[in-house]
Design an enzyme around this catalytic site. Structure first.
Site, mmCIF file in Angstrom:
data_model
loop_
_atom_site.group_PDB
_atom_site.id
_atom_site.type_symbol
_atom_site.label_atom_id
_atom_site.label_comp_id
_atom_site.label_asym_id
_atom_site.label_seq_id
_atom_site.Cartn_x
_atom_site.Cartn_y
_atom_site.Cartn_z
ATOM 1 N N HIS A 369 2.413 -9.131 3.429
ATOM 2 C CA HIS A 369 1.194 -8.882 4.197
ATOM 3 C C HIS A 369 0.002 -9.179 3.290
ATOM 4 O O HIS A 369 -0.255 -8.445 2.330
ATOM 5 C CB HIS A 369 1.145 -7.438 4.692
ATOM 6 C CG HIS A 369 2.204 -7.118 5.695
ATOM 7 N ND1 HIS A 369 2.767 -5.870 5.818
ATOM 8 C CD2 HIS A 369 2.808 -7.905 6.638
ATOM 9 C CE1 HIS A 369 3.666 -5.901 6.788
ATOM 10 N NE2 HIS A 369 3.709 -7.124 7.301
ATOM 11 N N GLU A 372 -2.758 -6.638 1.941
ATOM 12 C CA GLU A 372 -2.330 -5.475 1.159
ATOM 13 C C GLU A 372 -2.359 -5.823 -0.324
ATOM 14 O O GLU A 372 -1.337 -5.951 -0.993
ATOM 15 C CB GLU A 372 -0.942 -5.026 1.638
ATOM 16 C CG GLU A 372 -0.978 -4.540 3.081
ATOM 17 C CD GLU A 372 0.389 -4.265 3.674
ATOM 18 O OE1 GLU A 372 1.404 -4.382 2.949
ATOM 19 O OE2 GLU A 372 0.456 -3.929 4.872
ATOM 20 N N HIS A 465 4.160 -2.866 -0.711
ATOM 21 C CA HIS A 465 3.233 -2.915 0.425
ATOM 22 C C HIS A 465 2.023 -2.012 0.166
ATOM 23 O O HIS A 465 1.998 -1.231 -0.786
ATOM 24 C CB HIS A 465 3.927 -2.432 1.705
ATOM 25 C CG HIS A 465 4.869 -3.425 2.307
ATOM 26 N ND1 HIS A 465 4.560 -4.186 3.403
ATOM 27 C CD2 HIS A 465 6.126 -3.788 1.948
ATOM 28 C CE1 HIS A 465 5.578 -4.970 3.709
ATOM 29 N NE2 HIS A 465 6.550 -4.747 2.835
ATOM 30 N N GLU A 538 5.245 1.776 -0.648
ATOM 31 C CA GLU A 538 3.943 1.739 0.005
ATOM 32 C C GLU A 538 2.899 2.435 -0.873
ATOM 33 O O GLU A 538 3.062 3.605 -1.224
ATOM 34 C CB GLU A 538 4.006 2.452 1.355
ATOM 35 C CG GLU A 538 5.095 1.949 2.294
ATOM 36 C CD GLU A 538 4.621 0.800 3.160
ATOM 37 O OE1 GLU A 538 3.402 0.540 3.182
ATOM 38 O OE2 GLU A 538 5.472 0.171 3.829
#
Length: 586
Positions: A369, A372, A465, A538
């Site tokens: 992504h 990010e 992420h 994350e």
């Protein structure tokens, strides 16, 4: 070769057929829609030529719509070429660079007063459009690319007359994202972000330049087309500001700024989707002051990390003879736009081939992504540790083979997308794809892992992420039903991470489940291949709510430290003496 060439040579006939078809496509007048269709057909024509010839030494592609024939570089040669952009993307020639800097003290969250204003969007009719860069949004799909994109010959600020009271905006640079700026008050601006290219969705990432400001004046910026219902801006997160003058004079880099911060539903709806279904839009508003008059400043959602920065990092480690002895940088594949997707193999040379063959493998990836950016800072920290000269780094290199893909979606990073590739799709929902040409980055990553698993055990897969709605760092794992022992084992590594980084990593925020909607993610696909320790890590865009860091933002140093922590935890997790692992898991 000319159009009149006639030959019985099969290879020459293939070229003749290609050239005649190509010239036919160029013939005649056309409008913009036909031009896009022709570019797509030319691109397919180049692919067909490559397949017809059956050669791996020659590469056929398009550059500015013209056929390009180049030699494939030897496998040991990695060229760090300028980023390739979609041909319709206007790009300024300015080189954008920022210094690395850590604030002396943790920067606190914003504490809402409850009196924050919620401006209602004004729009073009009542406001003064001072910046508009939406040319690239008019194309429906990706056709071809060129180095550096299309040189920006027009000024998106030509709509206004120069004035001491009007800010000058710019975002047509690598990873930049701002589509429009409207002045709705003397020091009040309404901003619109560009959706991910070839989509109408995913407005979250912003990164743009501002000039012609006044110091000591309170400005208000309001972004009016965000699509997420909730945000860390509602929990105290502040935007980032970078002043070139502060960097040059005081060595100060990105800083958190902003007061009167509010994230709210703004009562407007986006109905541009093909289904015409209304999409609720949200606004982010904040006030702040620039530190200097007539400075050059940048504002961003998170610390930028561009494709060019990654290339600079890889070039540096490749040119270090000591590091090169245990680190090989190669090209895994090329993206849709032709940007290299790099893969790094890290392991000690070993005393014998059997020694290297017996080592277990670890696979780490990031930036599927593109918005990010915190994932890339964690990746840089991970690589810094692993390539360093510490005893722990040496132990890891002696015992494992690391396969690292530091930037899975370079095209999205280059153009300033938040979530998608130039296919207009979320790559992290397409790891099961059979469409190698449409999703080359994730197809080749999965293929690499499948081949690796035929040679050795892969003990860990981790995809980095960023997270927009939760603070701290945490992991998402999988859940083996029916086997309590394996189910507990899948939770051990994240629990150990929380012990090693107790003021940043939250085990309580970790989740372990396999949802049908996430079947195409890297985490679940790798788990189904047989990697039982398969995770996404994350990192928040905000900061920590834990222990001595409670209520403070993460810096780039904090994010890099989580890369260090992953290495440290891997050492504990795979230590032959498992008493340490059991102690940390208690």
């Amino acid at each position: 070769m000319t159009e009149t060439v006639k030959t019985s040579d099969p290879v020459a006939k293939v070229f003749e057929s290609f050239w005649n078809t190509y010239k036919a496509l160029d013939a005649g007048d056309s409008d913009s829609e036909e031009d896009e269709e022709k570019l797509a057909r030319k691109r397919q024509l180049c692919n067909d030529l490559s397949q017809s010839l059956g050669t791996r030494q020659l590469l056929f592609s398009l550059d500015s719509g013209q056929p390009l024939l180049v030699l494939r570089p030897p496998p040991d040669v990695v060229n760090f070429l300028r980023p390739r952009w979609p041909v319709e993307s206007e790009v300024i020639t300015d080189v954008i660079q920022h210094i690395d800097w850590e604030p002396p003290d943790p920067e606190p969250f914003y504490c809402p007063s409850g009196q924050e204003e919620a401006p209602i969007p004004v729009g073009d009719e009542q406001g003064n459009v001072v910046y508009c860069a939406d040319l690239a949004t008019k194309c429906l799909y990706f056709t071809c690319s060129r180095f550096g994109g299309s040189m920006a010959t027009r000024s998106p600020t030509s709509l206004i007359k120069p004035s001491d009271n009007i800010l000058e905006f710019e975002s047509r640079f690598e990873s930049g994202n701002l589509q429009k700026a409207i002045q709705v008050g003397v020091y009040d601006y309404e901003l619109t972000l560009r959706a991910d290219m070839y989509t109408e969705k995913h407005t979250q990432w912003f990164y743009f330049r501002v000039r012609n400001m006044k110091a000591g004046v309170t400005y208000r910026f309001t972004i009016i087309n965000l699509m997420k219902k909730s945000s860390l801006y509602s929990q105290g997160m502040r935007p980032l500001l970078y002043s070139e003058r502060a960097a040059e004079e005081d060595g100060i880099g990105w800083q958190r700024v902003g007061s009167n911060i509010l994230y709210y539903h703004n009562c407007t709806q986006n109905t541009k989707e093909k289904s015409d279904a209304a999409i609720n839009l949200y606004s982010l508003t904040w006030t702040f002051q620039f530190p200097y008059d007539s400075d050059t400043c940048y504002l961003a959602h998170c610390y930028p990390y561009t494709y060019s920065r990654l290339q600079g990092y890889l070039k540096q480690i490749s040119s270090n003879p000591a590091v090169a002895s245990y680190c090989k940088v190669r090209i895994l594949c090329n993206s849709l736009a032709g940007n290299a997707v790099y893969v790094i193999t890290i392991t000690s040379r070993g005393t014998s081939r059997e020694d290297v063959r017996s080592r277990k493998a670890v696979v780490v990836t990031a930036r599927v992504h593109p918005g990010e950016t915190n994932a890339s800072w964690m990746m840089e920290g991970f690589l810094d540790f692993l390539l360093g000269d510490s005893e722990d780094a040496q132990v890891l290199r002696d015992n494992f083979v690391f396969k690292v893909v530091p930037m899975l979606n370079p095209d999205g990073v280059v153009v300033g997308n938040y979530r998608c590739s130039l296919a207009g799709r979320d790559l992290n929902r397409n790891y099961k794809t059979l469409l190698k040409d449409s999703f080359p980055c994730v197809w080749h990553t999965r293929d690499m892992v499948e081949r690796l698993m035929t040679e050795k055990e892969v003990v860990l897969y981790c995809d980095f992420h960023g997270h927009n709605r939760k603070n701290n760092v945490f992991m998402y794992g999988c859940n083996s039903r029916g086997n309590a022992s394996i189910k507990l084992q899948e939770r051990v590594f994240p629990l150990m991470m929380s012990k090693n980084a107790s003021n940043k990593f939250s085990f309580q925020s970790c989740k372990f489940r396999v949802q049908k909607s996430k079947e195409g993610t890297g985490r679940i696909v790798m788990w189904r291949l047989g990697i039982k320790n398969s995770y996404t890590m994350e990192a928040t865009f905000g900061g920590s709510t834990l222990n001595d860091r409670r209520g403070t933002h993460f810096t780039t140093g904090d994010l890099k430290s989580m890369g260090f922590c992953l290495c440290d935890t891997l050492l504990d997790f795979c230590d032959p003496d498992q008493t340490k692992a059991r102690d940390k898991a208690k």
